[in-house]
Design an enzyme around this catalytic site. Structure first.
Site, PDB file in Angstrom:
ATOM      1  N   THR A 221       0.828  -1.196   0.000  1.00  0.00           N
ATOM      2  CA  THR A 221       0.000   0.000   0.000  1.00  0.00           C
ATOM      3  C   THR A 221       0.868   1.254   0.000  1.00  0.00           C
ATOM      4  O   THR A 221       1.956   1.259   0.561  1.00  0.00           O
ATOM      5  CB  THR A 221      -0.880  -0.019   1.267  1.00  0.00           C
ATOM      6  N   ARG A 249     -13.869  -7.844  -0.249  1.00  0.00           N
ATOM      7  CA  ARG A 249     -13.221  -7.455   1.004  1.00  0.00           C
ATOM      8  C   ARG A 249     -12.636  -6.048   0.897  1.00  0.00           C
ATOM      9  O   ARG A 249     -12.054  -5.667  -0.111  1.00  0.00           O
ATOM     10  CB  ARG A 249     -12.124  -8.462   1.338  1.00  0.00           C
ATOM     11  N   GLY A 251     -10.219  -3.254   3.148  1.00  0.00           N
ATOM     12  CA  GLY A 251      -9.320  -3.104   4.283  1.00  0.00           C
ATOM     13  C   GLY A 251      -9.398  -1.728   4.909  1.00  0.00           C
ATOM     14  O   GLY A 251     -10.413  -1.028   4.819  1.00  0.00           O
ATOM     15  N   ASP A 252      -8.298  -1.314   5.530  1.00  0.00           N
ATOM     16  CA  ASP A 252      -8.301  -0.049   6.272  1.00  0.00           C
ATOM     17  C   ASP A 252      -8.047   1.173   5.411  1.00  0.00           C
ATOM     18  O   ASP A 252      -8.387   2.289   5.806  1.00  0.00           O
ATOM     19  CB  ASP A 252      -7.255  -0.104   7.385  1.00  0.00           C
ATOM     20  N   THR A 272      -0.348   1.488   6.729  1.00  0.00           N
ATOM     21  CA  THR A 272      -0.146   0.345   5.851  1.00  0.00           C
ATOM     22  C   THR A 272       0.046  -0.894   6.709  1.00  0.00           C
ATOM     23  O   THR A 272       0.797  -0.868   7.679  1.00  0.00           O
ATOM     24  CB  THR A 272       1.077   0.529   4.926  1.00  0.00           C
ATOM     25  N   GLY A 273      -0.642  -1.970   6.358  1.00  0.00           N
ATOM     26  CA  GLY A 273      -0.484  -3.181   7.151  1.00  0.00           C
ATOM     27  C   GLY A 273      -1.682  -4.094   7.026  1.00  0.00           C
ATOM     28  O   GLY A 273      -2.446  -4.025   6.070  1.00  0.00           O
ATOM     29  N   GLY A 275      -5.028  -4.842   7.316  1.00  0.00           N
ATOM     30  CA  GLY A 275      -6.144  -3.919   7.425  1.00  0.00           C
ATOM     31  C   GLY A 275      -7.166  -4.225   8.485  1.00  0.00           C
ATOM     32  O   GLY A 275      -7.689  -3.322   9.140  1.00  0.00           O
TER      33      GLY A 275
END
Length: 357
Positions: A221, A249, A251-252, A272-273, A275
């Protein structure tokens, strides 16, 4: 008596002159201070966090990452240096990374289980607390631009899927054929992961064991946080999400407060990671809240959230952040994070591995 009168008059005049001189000197000092003191600004970016190890990185690939990180951050820094807006710097910087196949955003987006590409992005303005986001788009060349359009030219914060793309057409945002996002290496990575019947983060260590290409390169990301000369903060994040993801799906990255947050009272953050953990921890907003309510520094707040809160939940990843005074945090609990920072003096810092600053 006359002599005494003139003596008092002369003494009063001397005091008055002295006071005027002091006043003039103070005014001159303040004028000099104002004319020499330049407003601060700065910019910080990330290109994903994960198990990024020197032993798995070729010299040529490391050079390629550093070159695109430098290219991206210099674009945003020039905007800020010229007195431009923090939001303009954020979007222009992220555009550069979205156009590169090196990152999991835009051109380099990972594939879903259905062998398509679904992209997410968000932006937030620290001055107004206005925000915009898009999720699950498949034809938007630069999702960060559409997120900004949602913020600037709609009554909404988040649009998703086909609706977001219809809105994009009304706003003149560039649409592309989904084939634009195809990269052979990304597609081959999906096929190998599907063979294992696993759904993993594209930069997760478990995935690395079954996918040599991901093990060697660790795409991720992208995000940016910036402070302009007017004291305004802005942040943005863009991603292709999770390799082999299913059921649309999300994510964050497009979630305001999790993947992106900006507030002139505290800081601007891009995450970033993994989510799911970043959503549960509301990472970006939590960093801002610790600063605003507990008086913590941006570095201490970031360290607390990434290591104690996210790590405590079992998640991994990182953030980049800049506060209202230009202080920067680039915090992560993984082996590495692609990152770069430039301050008002033009000093450039680029890092990839854990012990680089």
């Amino acid at each position: 008596m006359i002599r005494k009168f003139f003596a008092v008059l002369t003494f009063s005049a001397l005091i008055s002159c002295g006071n005027n001189a002091d006043s003039t000197q103070n005014q001159t000092s303040e004028t000099t201070k104002t004319s020499t003191e330049q407003p601060t600004f700065g910019i910080v970016i990330h290109g994903g966090a994960g198990t990024i190890l020197k032993k798995n990185m070729t010299d040529s690939l490391e050079t390629a990452y550093k070159e695109i990180l430098e290219k991206a951050i210099r674009v945003g820094h020039k905007i800020l240096e010229d007195g431009g807006d923090a939001m303009d710097a954020v979007t222009a910087t992220i555009n550069v990374m979205e156009d590169s196949p090196l990152f999991n955003a835009g051109k380099g987006a990972v594939f879903t289980h259905e062998e398509t590409n679904e992209l997410d992005a968000s932006v937030m303005d620290g001055k107004t607390l206005n925000a915009g986001a898009v999720a699950g788009v498949t034809r938007i060349k630069n999702p960060i631009d559409l997120a900004r359009e949602v913020m600037d030219n709609s009554d909404h914060v988040m649009l998703a899927g086909k609706g977001a793309e219809i809105f994009a057409e009304t706003r003149g945002i560039a649409l592309v054929d989904p084939e634009y996002f195809f990269t052979e290496r990304r597609y081959n990575s999906l096929l190998r992961i599907k063979e294992q019947q696993k759904t993993q983060l594209d930069h997760d260590e478990k995935t690395a064991f079954v996918d040599p290409f991901i093990k060697d390169s660790k795409f991720g990301t992208v995000g940016c946080a910036a402070l302009d000369k007017n004291g305004n903060l802005a942040a943005g994040t863009s991603t292709g999400g999770m390799t082999n993801k299913r059921w649309n799906r999300i994510g964050d990255a497009p979630i305001i407060g999790a993947g992106t947050y900006a507030n002139n009272a505290s800081c601007a953050v891009s995450s970033t990671g993994w989510g799911e953990y970043f959503i549960r921890a509301m990472v970006a907003h939590d960093i801002s809240a610790l600063m605003e309510y507990k008086g913590m520094s941006v570095q201490d707040a970031a360290r607390t959230v990434i290591h104690d809160k996210v790590g405590g939940l079992g998640g991994d990843g990182g953030i980049v952040a800049i506060d209202k005074d230009g202080n920067v945090a680039m915090e992560f609990n993984t082996a590495g994070m692609y990152r770069a920072h430039m301050n008002a003096n033009g000093d450039l810092v680029i890092g990839i591995y854990e012990n680089q600053q």
